[in-house]
Design a protein around this motif. Sequence first.
Motif, short mmCIF file in Angstrom:
data_model
loop_
_atom_site.label_atom_id
_atom_site.label_comp_id
_atom_site.label_asym_id
_atom_site.label_seq_id
_atom_site.Cartn_x
_atom_site.Cartn_y
_atom_site.Cartn_z
N GLN A 1 0.96 -1.14 -0.13
CA GLN A 1 -0.11 0.05 -0.05
C GLN A 1 1.14 1.32 0.02
OE1 GLN A 1 -2.56 -0.31 3.25
NE2 GLN A 1 -3.40 -2.37 2.64
N HIS A 2 1.07 1.80 -1.29
CA HIS A 2 2.03 3.13 -1.28
C HIS A 2 1.27 3.98 -2.17
CE1 HIS A 2 3.74 0.60 -4.67
NE2 HIS A 2 3.72 1.74 -5.02
N LEU A 3 1.67 5.14 -2.01
CA LEU A 3 1.21 6.42 -2.93
C LEU A 3 1.86 6.33 -4.31
CD1 LEU A 3 0.62 9.15 -0.34
CD2 LEU A 3 -1.12 7.96 -1.50
N VAL A 4 1.11 6.92 -5.25
CA VAL A 4 1.63 6.96 -6.59
C VAL A 4 2.76 7.96 -6.52
CG1 VAL A 4 -0.17 6.12 -7.73
CG2 VAL A 4 -0.02 8.35 -7.52
N GLU A 5 3.49 8.14 -7.46
CA GLU A 5 4.56 9.34 -7.67
C GLU A 5 3.97 10.50 -8.25
OE1 GLU A 5 7.01 11.17 -7.17
OE2 GLU A 5 8.57 9.84 -6.19
N THR A 6 4.42 11.52 -7.97
CA THR A 6 3.96 13.13 -8.39
C THR A 6 3.44 13.15 -9.69
OG1 THR A 6 5.38 14.03 -6.75
CG2 THR A 6 4.46 15.45 -8.27
N GLY A 7 4.20 12.59 -10.67
CA GLY A 7 3.74 12.70 -11.92
C GLY A 7 2.81 11.83 -12.20
#
Length: 537
Positions: free
Chosen positions: A222-228
């Motif tokens: 469970q991790h967030l996506v990168e900025t782009g």
Amino acid sequence: MKFNSFKKYIAAVSVVATTAFTSCLHQLDTTPVDPNVSTKDNVYQTVEDYNQGLAKLYAGYAVTGQQGPDGNGDLGGIDEGASQYLRRYWEAQELPTDEALNCWGDPGQPDMSTMSWSTTNTLNEALYYRVIYQISIANQFIRDCAGAEFDLSRQIAEARFLRAYSYWHALDLYGNGVPKVTEENSVGADLPSPWGAKHNGDELFKYITSELESIINKDNEQHLVETGESMFGQANVGVAYMLLTKVYLNAPVYLDAGLLPGDYLDKAETYVEQVLNRYSLSENKKNNVSAYQSLFLMDNYEEGNEVIFSINYFGNQTRTWGGMTYLINAATGGGMDRDYMGAPGWGGNRALVSLDKYFDNVSDERDLFFYGEGHTPEVTNFYEFSQGVPVMKFRNVDSNGNPGDATFAEVNFPVFRVADAMLMQAEIKVRKYGEHDKQVFTKLWARANRQGQTPDMTLKNILEERARELYWEGHRRQDLRRFNSFTKSEHVTAWPFKGTNTSTPNGISNVDSRYELYPIPASEIGANPNLNQNPGY
């Protein structure tokens, strides 16, 4: 960053919610009581259904319930528009400071501007339950994702971020003694205990930071996506780094000195560098407005290089009397040009001379104040909108001057901006090393075309620059607390009406320290004997 795609999800749930939540003011977690209300089994059939359930969490910061602007609200017992999350949070962070004053006489409203609220203040009560409700629906969404046949790890990570974001608000506003409720708690079980027995304990602080540090780790499922890879207004790794910076930088405010991590400034420094590696300052004039003003108009979704996180609004699709509709209309009145503001105006909020003085009569494109006929900067009559300094920072028009929806605002609220991160980095350097170069001031002044000699990089000058750059963006109370200048006066002396009453314009420098935190509402203390009231109330 993509905007219209995110708009599709937010708009779909901001009028008719897709998750099954009902609420009254004195319940922390709720379950449907109507057998016709949708439940998990018949709401979540596809990944798209879960995406719309997640969008309800985002919409919770923008609107007030299942219909908007009135009727079927998430909270009861108060005017629906007045209970809106952003409206309540903005007032809590701005009205009791040197930046803003509200002239309305609604119950509880004057007390917010004079730093004289009590445990029964209805607006504080609405803020408290709005924050707790937002945490509750995040918990429920995470529970509903458990055991799904789809891969929902990204959706769960975002829900965990939004829960941490609201728990940060709870910590900042109410301290460590708010109810401890996560997805592990059974709905409707025993009354929750507080995170900790002391208001300045470290239990909630540790939970927030551990949650954020977990979801930025790409090795975790469970991790967030990168900025782009994210859409405008969507949680991503950069947003989490920004929130971590905020939490660690404010650690001395939140925690007892004996619990303060020895590396808190090191952590803040590391995380803010990660933010600055991902975002950049908007420096180019856009159409008919300056680079700075373009950040606060309807097409600010084009400024994703600087706007790190936002609460998004889409006019009639996000109907509310709170949010940006409130911020723009409450700032508009008297002799101001309604067409220029893009709003009819309600005449409520204005700035004080204590904010205006930071611009020193020097040319600065961030000086977005109204100095027209019929308005006087000094306030002697608290309830008179024409006294004070009207603010034209947010306007319901685009950078070409084209108006938005005639009733409901279409401007996205910039929760976090890279200019804030730049100033935090400078502050961290000064606090760690005692000095730092003027590069940040130089860049911000150049963007604003501010004239004059840039000052030395000191804590006092950083606090003043934060006022010039970030006024009315919901940061000031937090900043003043961190600089020991909210109830005290280390860097900022008394401002009008500070700690007094509506009949006493001359504020006082040092106010009772109990006002550093808001009280947990008396109704909540009465309903849950496990909780302790904050000191002094």
